[in-house]
Every structure is written in structure tokens, then in C-alpha cells.
Scaffold this active site. Structure first.
Site, PDB file in Angstrom:
ATOM      1  N   HIS A 197       0.808  -1.225   0.000  1.00 42.78           N
ATOM      2  CA  HIS A 197       0.000   0.000   0.000  1.00 42.78           C
ATOM      3  C   HIS A 197       0.837   1.270   0.000  1.00 42.78           C
ATOM      4  O   HIS A 197       0.313   2.366  -0.100  1.00 42.78           O
ATOM      5  CB  HIS A 197      -0.944   0.036   1.210  1.00 42.78           C
ATOM      6  CG  HIS A 197      -0.243   0.350   2.497  1.00 42.78           C
ATOM      7  ND1 HIS A 197       0.426  -0.592   3.216  1.00 42.78           N
ATOM      8  CD2 HIS A 197      -0.080   1.512   3.173  1.00 42.78           C
ATOM      9  CE1 HIS A 197       0.967  -0.041   4.297  1.00 42.78           C
ATOM     10  NE2 HIS A 197       0.680   1.241   4.288  1.00 42.78           N
TER      11      HIS A 197
HETATM   12  C1  UD1 Z   1      -2.142   5.863   5.256  1.00 38.64           C
HETATM   13  C2  UD1 Z   1      -0.869   6.445   5.838  1.00 38.64           C
HETATM   14  C3  UD1 Z   1       0.207   5.392   5.830  1.00 38.64           C
HETATM   15  C4  UD1 Z   1      -0.252   4.135   6.511  1.00 38.64           C
HETATM   16  C5  UD1 Z   1      -1.568   3.665   5.925  1.00 38.64           C
HETATM   17  C6  UD1 Z   1      -2.102   2.507   6.722  1.00 38.64           C
HETATM   18  C7  UD1 Z   1      -0.427   8.831   5.430  1.00 38.64           C
HETATM   19  C8  UD1 Z   1       0.304   9.821   4.600  1.00 38.64           C
HETATM   20  N1  UD1 Z   1      -0.382   7.560   5.007  1.00 38.64           N
HETATM   21  O1  UD1 Z   1      -1.878   5.523   3.899  1.00 38.64           O
HETATM   22  O2  UD1 Z   1       1.347   5.882   6.509  1.00 38.64           O
HETATM   23  O3  UD1 Z   1       0.723   3.140   6.331  1.00 38.64           O
HETATM   24  O4  UD1 Z   1      -2.525   4.733   5.991  1.00 38.64           O
HETATM   25  O5  UD1 Z   1      -2.955   1.728   5.974  1.00 38.64           O
HETATM   26  O6  UD1 Z   1      -1.012   9.189   6.430  1.00 38.64           O
HETATM   27  N2  UD1 Z   1      -9.095   4.919   0.817  1.00 38.64           N
HETATM   28  C9  UD1 Z   1     -10.295   4.251   0.749  1.00 38.64           C
HETATM   29  N3  UD1 Z   1     -10.948   4.022   1.926  1.00 38.64           N
HETATM   30  C10 UD1 Z   1     -10.501   4.423   3.125  1.00 38.64           C
HETATM   31  C11 UD1 Z   1      -9.278   5.097   3.184  1.00 38.64           C
HETATM   32  C12 UD1 Z   1      -8.586   5.336   2.014  1.00 38.64           C
HETATM   33  O7  UD1 Z   1     -10.762   3.866  -0.317  1.00 38.64           O
HETATM   34  O8  UD1 Z   1     -11.154   4.158   4.157  1.00 38.64           O
HETATM   35  C13 UD1 Z   1      -8.354   5.139  -0.455  1.00 38.64           C
HETATM   36  C14 UD1 Z   1      -8.637   6.503  -1.081  1.00 38.64           C
HETATM   37  O9  UD1 Z   1      -8.614   6.358  -2.463  1.00 38.64           O
HETATM   38  C15 UD1 Z   1      -7.434   7.316  -0.628  1.00 38.64           C
HETATM   39  C16 UD1 Z   1      -6.324   6.273  -0.619  1.00 38.64           C
HETATM   40  O10 UD1 Z   1      -6.951   5.065  -0.185  1.00 38.64           O
HETATM   41  O11 UD1 Z   1      -7.151   8.383  -1.486  1.00 38.64           O
HETATM   42  C17 UD1 Z   1      -5.196   6.617   0.323  1.00 38.64           C
HETATM   43  O12 UD1 Z   1      -5.681   6.815   1.656  1.00 38.64           O
HETATM   44  P1  UD1 Z   1      -4.820   7.677   2.723  1.00 38.64           P
HETATM   45  O13 UD1 Z   1      -5.428   7.575   4.056  1.00 38.64           O
HETATM   46  O14 UD1 Z   1      -4.560   9.025   2.174  1.00 38.64           O
HETATM   47  O15 UD1 Z   1      -3.419   6.959   2.725  1.00 38.64           O
HETATM   48  P2  UD1 Z   1      -3.072   5.424   2.868  1.00 38.64           P
HETATM   49  O16 UD1 Z   1      -2.444   4.976   1.598  1.00 38.64           O
HETATM   50  O17 UD1 Z   1      -4.204   4.661   3.411  1.00 38.64           O
HETATM   51  N1  UDP Z   2      -3.832  -5.359   8.912  1.00 42.20           N
HETATM   52  C1  UDP Z   2      -5.106  -5.904   9.009  1.00 42.20           C
HETATM   53  N2  UDP Z   2      -5.720  -6.345   7.866  1.00 42.20           N
HETATM   54  C2  UDP Z   2      -5.141  -6.281   6.641  1.00 42.20           C
HETATM   55  C3  UDP Z   2      -3.836  -5.727   6.546  1.00 42.20           C
HETATM   56  C4  UDP Z   2      -3.211  -5.269   7.688  1.00 42.20           C
HETATM   57  O1  UDP Z   2      -5.655  -5.997  10.104  1.00 42.20           O
HETATM   58  O2  UDP Z   2      -5.774  -6.701   5.661  1.00 42.20           O
HETATM   59  C5  UDP Z   2      -3.196  -4.823  10.132  1.00 42.20           C
HETATM   60  C6  UDP Z   2      -1.859  -5.433  10.470  1.00 42.20           C
HETATM   61  O3  UDP Z   2      -2.013  -6.552  11.315  1.00 42.20           O
HETATM   62  C7  UDP Z   2      -1.163  -4.292  11.200  1.00 42.20           C
HETATM   63  C8  UDP Z   2      -1.732  -3.058  10.550  1.00 42.20           C
HETATM   64  O4  UDP Z   2      -2.936  -3.465   9.892  1.00 42.20           O
HETATM   65  O5  UDP Z   2      -1.521  -4.278  12.578  1.00 42.20           O
HETATM   66  C9  UDP Z   2      -0.749  -2.514   9.558  1.00 42.20           C
HETATM   67  O6  UDP Z   2      -1.343  -1.521   8.808  1.00 42.20           O
HETATM   68  P1  UDP Z   2      -0.790  -1.033   7.414  1.00 42.20           P
HETATM   69  O7  UDP Z   2       0.077  -2.062   6.814  1.00 42.20           O
HETATM   70  O8  UDP Z   2      -1.964  -0.572   6.647  1.00 42.20           O
HETATM   71  O9  UDP Z   2       0.026   0.278   7.825  1.00 42.20           O
HETATM   72  P2  UDP Z   2       1.537   0.559   8.273  1.00 42.20           P
HETATM   73  O10 UDP Z   2       1.859  -0.289   9.434  1.00 42.20           O
HETATM   74  O11 UDP Z   2       2.408   0.313   7.089  1.00 42.20           O
HETATM   75  O12 UDP Z   2       1.535   2.021   8.600  1.00 42.20           O
END
Ligand code: UD1
Ligand code: UDP
Length: 364
Positions: free
Chosen positions: A203
Site C-alpha cells: 500500500h
Molecule cells: C495511510 C498512511 C500510511 C499508513 C496507511 C495505513 C499517510 C500519509 N499515510 O496511507 O502511513 O501506512 O494509511 O494503511 O497518512 N481509501 C479508501 N478508503 C478508506 C481510506 C482510504 O478507499 O477508508 C483510499 C482513497 O482512495 C485514498 C487512498 O486510499 O485516497 C489513500 O488513503 P490515505 O489515508 O490518504 O493513505 P493510505 O495509503 O491509506
Molecule cells: N492489517 C489488518 N488487515 C489487513 C492488513 C493489515 O488488520 O488486511 C493490520 C496489520 O495486522 C497491522 C496493521 O494493519 O496491525 C498494519 O497496517 P498497514 O500495513 O496498513 O500500515 P503501516 O503499518 O504500514 O503504517
């Protein structure tokens, strides 16, 4: 002690779960959800499964550019902190929700505490790296998960208020590992046998938003010697579709919706190996004795790489396939992230700090 805890994205719900259950024994907590993650499977499922109390406030900021999203959060957080008047504002990790909390709260009265302080990738192209650096420099109390994280803070001149309680994700996984075996039927649902599949997650913006990197990752995973299960983050799904890679990905990999924490922990525990670009998953793999192949050029979790349980392969197709196939032994695992009591330690330090601060205020 009164605490406002700020969460917004999936990994923060897991971290806050570990701290909240200790905090609420003797203290008051206002849980503020920024709404950064809003899909049921990225947000609600964690509250339901982990028994985290409903957020007291949800700002509902949703998705957007970094500036817009962070700005909306700052405005909402300031209002909630103003009306709650807490002793401490508690921040987790490195997302935009973390940074917004740091900016808003550091200019207000409460102590600002950062859980997961001192992590660095030294890659300023990662939005998370900016969030980490700025949050650490705006915090009064810094909870580093390891000695090396505390050393990193010292190199940046931050020595006051630094503590090393261990990693709250270790606390969470110690609870979840056994509970997941009892409660999760994910292996049956997906027809998977222990040790006979690879789990994958992708992601990170640097991977998903670059078509060449994303394609190399899909191809690298498709070279794995075992079936690959990929619970897909919505960001990655959108990009695979946009770059015309969706059909290729679904033909080579078992792509499923994101799963809840207990299903995920069960999958990670049972997987032969994991391939990921997640921060949290690298650590959880380490805690669960699952070898990890990290599809990034660098990691904040250096201890997992130094002992050989985690290997960095970038978005290199050949290296991904090779590392998912290697049978070479790995070394002894160290225990750099504490003993699973980080949350208890954090709550103790916070309440001592609040008591000291109110004493010194009453002396004035
Ligand atoms: C965010 C965090 C990242 C973290 C990740 C955990 C930032 C800059 N990034 O990344 O550090 O590792 O969360 O998963 O804060 N979207 C949906 N549904 C949702 C949320 C997001 O469809 O509920 C989609 C949207 O298209 C959105 C994209 O995901 O534009 C990115 O979401 P965003 O929260 O901006 O960043 P993540 O990639 O989720
Ligand atoms: N996780 C989850 N379901 C999924 C993928 C990840 O519950 O399908 C949990 C995982 O166990 C961990 C957290 O989400 O606790 C990690 O989140 P993510 O990888 O989105 O973010 P990051 O740690 O890179 O910020």
C-alpha cells in the site's frame, strides 16, 4: 489524568487498542478519530474486534491531498482538544493524523506524547518520514520502541522526555495471537493450510503510484513457489485498475478484501512467508516468527533486517521471487522491542509526568 488520543488510520487502531485498555483502568480518555480511514474494513472492524470504545469524536475528514487532509484534521483536532482540556494528547505512528495532532496540540497547553518515536527511513520522499520527524520534534514525551530509536532521537538533539518502553504492537500481538487461533476461521474460509501459502500486502505510495514498481511487484509475487494471498488496500486496488494491471494481478494472486486484525494475525502466523511494504506487518511478522520479504529499499525496523528475519528487496521482480523461494537458514532472533508491557509503562510514565507538571504549576 485526562488524555485525548488521536487515531485515524488502520495501524493506529491496533496501537491505540494496546494503550487504551491500560489507560482506561485508572484514567479518562477521549478517543478522537480523524476519519482518515473510513471504509468498514479499514476502520469499524478494528473497533468491533478489539473492543475499542466508539470514538468520542469523528472528524470525518476522509481522503484528499496531503495539505487538504492534514489541514482539515488540524482544525478539527484543535476544537476537540480545546473543549476536552486534557493533560496529554497522545499520538501514534507516522500518518497524516499523527502530524495533524502534533501541529495542533504542540501549540496548546497539554503535554504532547508520541508513541513510536525515533523511527527513520532517511527517505524524505516518504510522506511518513516527514510526519515522523516533525512529530518527534514537536513532542514533549517520546516513546521509542527500541534503544536504536532512542539513539536516533539523540542524534537529532532530542534527549529530554525520551523513554524506551518497548513496542505497543508487541503487546497487541501477544494478546491477538492466541485469540486469533480460537476466533478466526480465515484459513478454512480461504482453503489454506498452515505453512503452505505466502501472505502479501502492498500500500506504500512509492510502490502503488509508480506503474513500473507496481507491475514488478505483481510479477515478483507471481514467481512465489506457493500461492499468494493478498488482502488488498483500496489505494492499491485503484492503482492496479488505473494501470491496467488488475487482470494480471487477479490471475496470478488470490486477491481478497482487507481483513480484520484477528484474521490478519491468523494469516500472518500461518503463512510460510510474508511479502510486504507495510511498517507494522514487518514487525508483526518478526513477533510471530514469520520470515519477511520487504518490498522497499529501506526500513525503519532495522533490527528485523540485521538478524536476517527480514530482507529488503525493493520493487525488484527477480529479488522478490528469489527471496520468497530461498531456504537458507536465518539467525537467532533478538528481542529489541521490549517484553510486551509497553502500554503499561507508557501509562505509568504519562501519569507521573502529569503529576509532576501539576505540582510544579501549584508551586508557581
Ligand atoms: C495511510 C498512511 C500510511 C499508513 C496507511 C495505513 C499517510 C500519509 N499515510 O496511507 O502511513 O501506512 O494509511 O494503511 O497518512 N481509501 C479508501 N478508503 C478508506 C481510506 C482510504 O478507499 O477508508 C483510499 C482513497 O482512495 C485514498 C487512498 O486510499 O485516497 C489513500 O488513503 P490515505 O489515508 O490518504 O493513505 P493510505 O495509503 O491509506
Ligand atoms: N492489517 C489488518 N488487515 C489487513 C492488513 C493489515 O488488520 O488486511 C493490520 C496489520 O495486522 C497491522 C496493521 O494493519 O496491525 C498494519 O497496517 P498497514 O500495513 O496498513 O500500515 P503501516 O503499518 O504500514 O503504517
Amino acid at each position: 489524568m485526562n488524555v485525548v488520543s488521536i487515531v485515524g488510520a488502520r495501524p493506529q487502531f491496533v496501537k491505540a487498542f494496546a494503550v487504551s485498555r491500560e489507560l482506561r483502568v485508572d484514567h479518562e480518555e477521549v478517543l478522537l478519530h480523524t476519519g482518515q480511514h473510513y471504509d468498514e474494513e479499514l476502520s469499524d472492524v478494528f473497533f468491533d474486534e478489539l473492543g475499542i470504545p466508539e470514538p468520542d469524536s469523528n472528524l470525518g475528514v476522509g481522503s484528499g491531498t496531503h495539505g487538504r487532509q492534514t489541514a482539515a484534521m488540524i482544525e478539527g483536532i484543535e476544537e476537540v482538544v480545546e473543549s476536552a482540556g486534557p493533560d496529554v494528547v497522545l499520538l501514534y505512528g507516522d500518518t497524516n493524523s499523527t502530524l495533524a495532532g502534533a501541529i495542533a496540540a504542540s501549540k496548546m497547553d497539554p503535554q504532547v506524547a508520541h508513541v513510536e518515536a525515533g523511527l527513520r527511513s532517511y527517505n524524505r520522499d516518504m510522506p511518513e518520514e516527514i510526519n515522523r520527524v516533525l512529530t518527534d520534534h514537536a513532542s514533549d514525551l517520546l516513546f521509542a520502541p527500541s534503544d536504536s530509536a532512542a539513539e536516533t532521537l539523540a542524534l537529532e538533539g532530542i534527549t529530554e522526555g525520551v523513554h524506551v518502553p518497548g513496542d505497543v504492537m508487541y503487546d497487541a500481538i501477544l494478546w491477538a495471537r492466541d485469540v486469533a487461533v480460537g476466533r478466526s476461521d480465515v484459513l478454512d474460509r480461504l482453503g489454506l493450510a498452515e505453512g503452505e501459502f505466502v501472505l502479501a500486502t502492498v500500500h506504500r505510495a512509492g510502490n502503488t503510484d509508480d506503474p513500473d514498481r507496481l507491475e514488478a511487484i505483481v510479477e515478483g509475487l507471481s514467481d512465489a513457489p506457493l500461492p499468494v494471498v493478498l488482502p488488498i488496500h483500496p489505494r492499491t486496488k485503484h492503482r492496479l485498475e488505473e494501470f491496467d494491471l488488475w487482470e494480471r494481478a487477479t490471475s496470478a494472486l488470490t486477491i481478497i478484501d482487507p481483513v480484520g486484525y484477528l484474521d490478519f494475525v491468523r494469516l500472518l502466523d500461518a503463512a510460510e512467508r510474508v511479502a510486504t511494504d507495510s511498517g507494522g506487518v514487518q514487525k508483526e511478522a518478526f513477533f510471530l516468527d514469520t520470515r519477511c520479504v520487504t518490498m522497499r529499499e529501506e526500513t525503519e525496523w532495522v533490527e528485523t533486517v540485521e538478524c536476517g528475519w527480514n530482507v529488503l528487496v525493493g520493487a525488484d521482480r527477480a529479488a522478490i521471487g528469489e527471496e520468497l523461494s530461498t531456504t537458507q537458514d536465518v539467525g537467532q532472533k533478538p528481542t529489541p522491542y521490549g517484553d510486551g508491557t509497553a502500554a503499561e509503562e507508557i501509562v505509568k510514565i504519562l501519569s507521573e509526568r502529569v503529576a509532576e507538571t501539576s505540582l510544579s504549576l501549584s508551586d508557581d
